[in-house]
Scaffold this active site. Structure first.
Site, PDB file in Angstrom:
ATOM      1  CE1 TYR A  78      -2.435  -3.511   0.994  1.00 11.21           C
ATOM      2  CE2 TYR A  78      -1.926  -3.018   3.289  1.00 11.21           C
ATOM      3  CZ  TYR A  78      -2.399  -3.886   2.319  1.00 11.21           C
ATOM      4  OH  TYR A  78      -2.843  -5.137   2.684  1.00 11.21           O
ATOM      5  CG  HIS A  79       4.071   1.592   1.257  1.00 11.05           C
ATOM      6  ND1 HIS A  79       4.980   0.751   1.858  1.00 11.05           N
ATOM      7  CD2 HIS A  79       3.149   1.870   2.211  1.00 11.05           C
ATOM      8  CE1 HIS A  79       4.612   0.532   3.112  1.00 11.05           C
ATOM      9  NE2 HIS A  79       3.496   1.198   3.346  1.00 11.05           N
ATOM     10  N   PRO A  80       2.082   3.115  -3.071  1.00 10.78           N
ATOM     11  CG  PRO A  80       0.004   3.745  -3.958  1.00 10.78           C
ATOM     12  CD  PRO A  80       0.634   3.061  -2.775  1.00 10.78           C
TER      13      PRO A  80
END
Length: 533
Positions: free
Chosen positions: A471-473
């Site tokens: 969840y780190h774009p």
């Protein structure tokens, strides 16, 4: 309706900007958030974060493009927070800054002012660390950071096993040296989630120069003569035009910021013309350079039953914890289930950690949506590649703001195979920890990838079967001056006046850890730039 500043998105960056820009009564600010106010028991309860994987009210619930060799051809699920606080209202609350070299690398790329020493004051300005006080930590900032009680024995065993496997212990992943096994600090205050909204937005909602509009879905930014002058937005079903006297600030995140730019005519000319969008500015880097922490896992069946499962009996056993939380804001629900982890080198010849580990007291895959898997007794360790070289993209599906964009992470595709090697070597490192004596009275067998998978090829193939993300774009509106750069070092969009992008999309490369704290620090820094004129 006229405002000095319009902020699109009330996530980790947007909440900071709303607070800081309205400190001066000379500025009036409008914040446009597509989701709700997120003032709910679920959002405020740290231990409830897995529930957001099923609730579209709080989650955009995107899917990545299907790859035949990843997750057996099933689409990869992409949760992104929706509502005030953005993903900081739905994440696992880990407070991680990354490594100094991450930011020094940004500066070395030509981004003056973005070295670690220049970012540190903004990390400290944002932080209120309850437990740590030194030259690297802040006191009195809006974002509360705390050391959490350890509720699960398996977390303690992980720390013990890591040291037995030859890795050192660290008491601060945000200290001078990130490397080691240890416990995570979390953005939790008084047993409740401290999202960016709770830290920055809620305390100032009564300011007369701040107008926060929820259920506000931005259609496009209005560009006239190469200047952003306003926003076209749908609010509760009605289309409105809101004008900006000074600036439009786009803080919709690494997936939706490039989408909104393209819908507004800013992006690769060929991509825009494909959807009959009038080109306001040809910027080929919009939507390119997508990076994310690709994740694999090791799942182990357990003899003991002191972890977490999704079985009805386990849910029943949580009743005392639920009552304790409701009345005292203590217990398991007052904490993140991600208690322990590590930052390690995947191989000995490296100079700094290139993998991050998340240890969880349950069998966890597919973002917690595999209920059947979680019904069994076990534990899992997730391994992510901290600085991936693979690059993906965000593209438009159509010219409609209602259509999700096309998201292609292009995982494990880098030309020299570095990401694949780090993944394989990282899984081997975790196997050393999982095989340590500390787990002897827990371990039954390795469910995944399975002890029979020993070769590099078979380990990689099994990793792809349960491949995930953390969840780190980032990176899709990157800062810089090269042909793919979208914003300059003040995060102003190249070639468009009065328009900035301020969120994780501006990171030229991914930081070595969770991205909430860096995004908040970025917003703190650029808020100062804006206020300084």
């Amino acid at each position: 309706m006229n405002f000095d500043y319009i902020i699109i998105g009330a996530g980790s960056a947007g909440c900071v900007l709303a607070n800081r820009l309205t400190e001066s009564t000379q500025n009036n600010v409008c914040v446009l958030e597509a989701g709700s106010d997120n003032n709910s028991f679920l959002v405020n309860t740290p231990g409830a974060f897995a529930a957001f994987m099923f609730l579209k009210k709080y989650n955009w619930s995107f899917n990545a493009e299907v790859k035949s060799d990843i997750r057996k051809g099933e689409p990869m699920f992409i949760p992104r927070g929706r509502g005030l606080g953005g993903s900081s209202a739905t994440n696992a609350m880990l407070y991680i800054r990354g490594q100094a070299d991450d930011y020094n690398h940004w500066a070395a790329l030509g981004n003056e002012g973005w070295s670690f020493d220049e970012m540190l004051p903004y990390f400290k300005k944002s932080e209120n660390n309850e437990d740590l006080s030194d030259e690297l930590h802040g006191k009195g900032g809006p974002l509360n950071v705390s050391t959490r009680p350890v509720n699960y024995e398996i977390s303690k065993r992980f720390i013990e096993a890591g040291q037995q496997a030859g890795f050192k212990y660290t008491d601060d992943f945000n200290g001078a040296d990130q490397e080691g096994v240890g416990y995570y600090q979390c953005t939790i205050k008084g047993g409740q989630r401290c999202s960016a909204a709770r830290a920055y937005l809620t305390p100032v909602m009564s300011r007369p120069n701040l107008d926060v509009k929820t259920s506000a879905r931005v259609k496009r930014i209005i560009i006239k003569d190469s200047k952003a002058v306003g926003v076209e937005v749908e609010i509760s079903g009605n289309t409105q035009t809101i004008m900006a006297n000074k600036e439009v600030i786009l803080s919709a995140g690494a997936i939706q910021s490039p989408q909104i730019l393209m819908l507004s005519g800013i992006g690769d000319k060929a991509e825009l013309e494909k959807h009959n969008i009038t080109v306001a500015k040809h910027l080929p880097g919009v939507g390119k350079n997508l990076q994310e922490h690709v994740d694999s896992c090791i799942l182990v069946r357990s003899k003991k039953r002191d972890g977490f499962t999704s079985s009805p009996m386990s849910m029943l056993k949580m009743l005392p914890d639920t009552l304790e939380y409701m009345f005292k804001k203590k217990g398991k629900l007052a904490n993140s289930m991600l208690e322990a982890g590590a930052f390690l080198k995947s191989s000995d010849e490296l100079t700094r950690p290139d993998i991050q580990l998340h240890m969880v007291p349950l069998l966890y895959d597919d973002n917690g949506r595999d209920i059947k898997l979680m019904g069994g007794h076990g534990y899992s360790c997730h391994i992510c590649v901290l600085r991936p070289e693979s690059r993906g993209s965000i593209q438009l599906k159509s010219d409609s703001y209602l259509d999700d964009p096309i998201i292609d992470f292009n995982f494990l595709s880098d030309e020299h195979g570095k990401d694949r090697k780090v993944m394989i070597d990282g899984m081997r490192q975790v196997r050393k920890i999982m095989a340590a004596p500390a787990f002897d009275d827990y371990r039954i067998d390795e469910m995944h990838p399975g002890f029979e998978n020993e070769s590099d090829e078979s380990i990689l193939a099994k990793a792809k079967e349960r491949l995930g993300l953390v969840y780190h774009p980032v990176g899709t509106c990157k800062m810089g001056h090269d042909e793919l750069a979208v914003v300059d070092t003040a995060l102003r969009v190249h070639g468009i006046e009065a328009l900035r992008v301020i969120d994780a999309s501006v990171m030229p490369t991914l930081t070595s850890g969770n991205t909430n704290a860096p995004t908040i620090a970025i917003a703190e820094k650029v808020a100062d730039m804006i206020l300084a004129g």
